[in-house]
Write a protein that holds these residues in place. Structure first.
Motif, mmCIF file in Angstrom:
data_model
loop_
_atom_site.group_PDB
_atom_site.id
_atom_site.type_symbol
_atom_site.label_atom_id
_atom_site.label_comp_id
_atom_site.label_asym_id
_atom_site.label_seq_id
_atom_site.Cartn_x
_atom_site.Cartn_y
_atom_site.Cartn_z
ATOM 1 N N ARG A 20 0.840 -1.200 0.000
ATOM 2 C CA ARG A 20 0.000 0.000 0.000
ATOM 3 C C ARG A 20 0.872 1.246 0.000
ATOM 4 N NH1 ARG A 20 -5.379 -1.041 1.221
ATOM 5 N NH2 ARG A 20 -5.736 -3.170 1.900
ATOM 6 N N ALA A 21 0.342 2.312 -0.552
ATOM 7 C CA ALA A 21 1.034 3.594 -0.551
ATOM 8 C C ALA A 21 0.901 4.227 0.830
ATOM 9 C CB ALA A 21 0.445 4.510 -1.610
ATOM 10 N N ALA A 22 1.872 5.032 1.185
ATOM 11 C CA ALA A 22 1.790 5.773 2.456
ATOM 12 C C ALA A 22 0.637 6.769 2.364
ATOM 13 C CB ALA A 22 3.103 6.502 2.708
ATOM 14 N N GLY A 23 0.071 7.087 3.462
ATOM 15 C CA GLY A 23 -1.041 8.041 3.471
ATOM 16 C C GLY A 23 -2.234 7.416 4.153
ATOM 17 N N CYS A 24 -3.179 6.929 3.394
ATOM 18 C CA CYS A 24 -4.382 6.315 3.961
ATOM 19 C C CYS A 24 -4.233 4.794 3.962
ATOM 20 C CB CYS A 24 -5.611 6.714 3.160
ATOM 21 S SG CYS A 24 -7.128 5.986 3.818
ATOM 22 N N PRO A 25 -4.227 4.171 5.134
ATOM 23 C CA PRO A 25 -4.065 2.716 5.187
ATOM 24 C C PRO A 25 -5.274 1.955 4.647
ATOM 25 C CG PRO A 25 -4.509 3.581 7.368
ATOM 26 C CD PRO A 25 -4.342 4.763 6.456
#
Length: 52
Positions: A20-25
């Motif tokens: 997943r990208a950093a930011g919103c899990p």
């Protein structure tokens, strides 16, 4: 589904789960969103090497 093969490792398939990208899990991984946009149902390689 005569040509469906389950359990054959294929390194060309994307791995699942995807990072997943950093930011919103809770946001889907960017790679998953790209696959969904191109081809809503896609084959992936699971952690044990099987494909589904």
């Amino acid at each position: 589904m005569a040509n469906a093969v389950v359990g054959t490792p294929d390194e060309s398939l994307p791995g699942f789960p995807m990072p997943r990208a950093a930011g919103c899990p809770f946001a889907p991984p960017p790679e998953m969103m790209r696959l969904h946009a191109e081809k809503p149902v896609s084959r992936v390689r699971l952690w044990d090497g099987s494909t589904h």
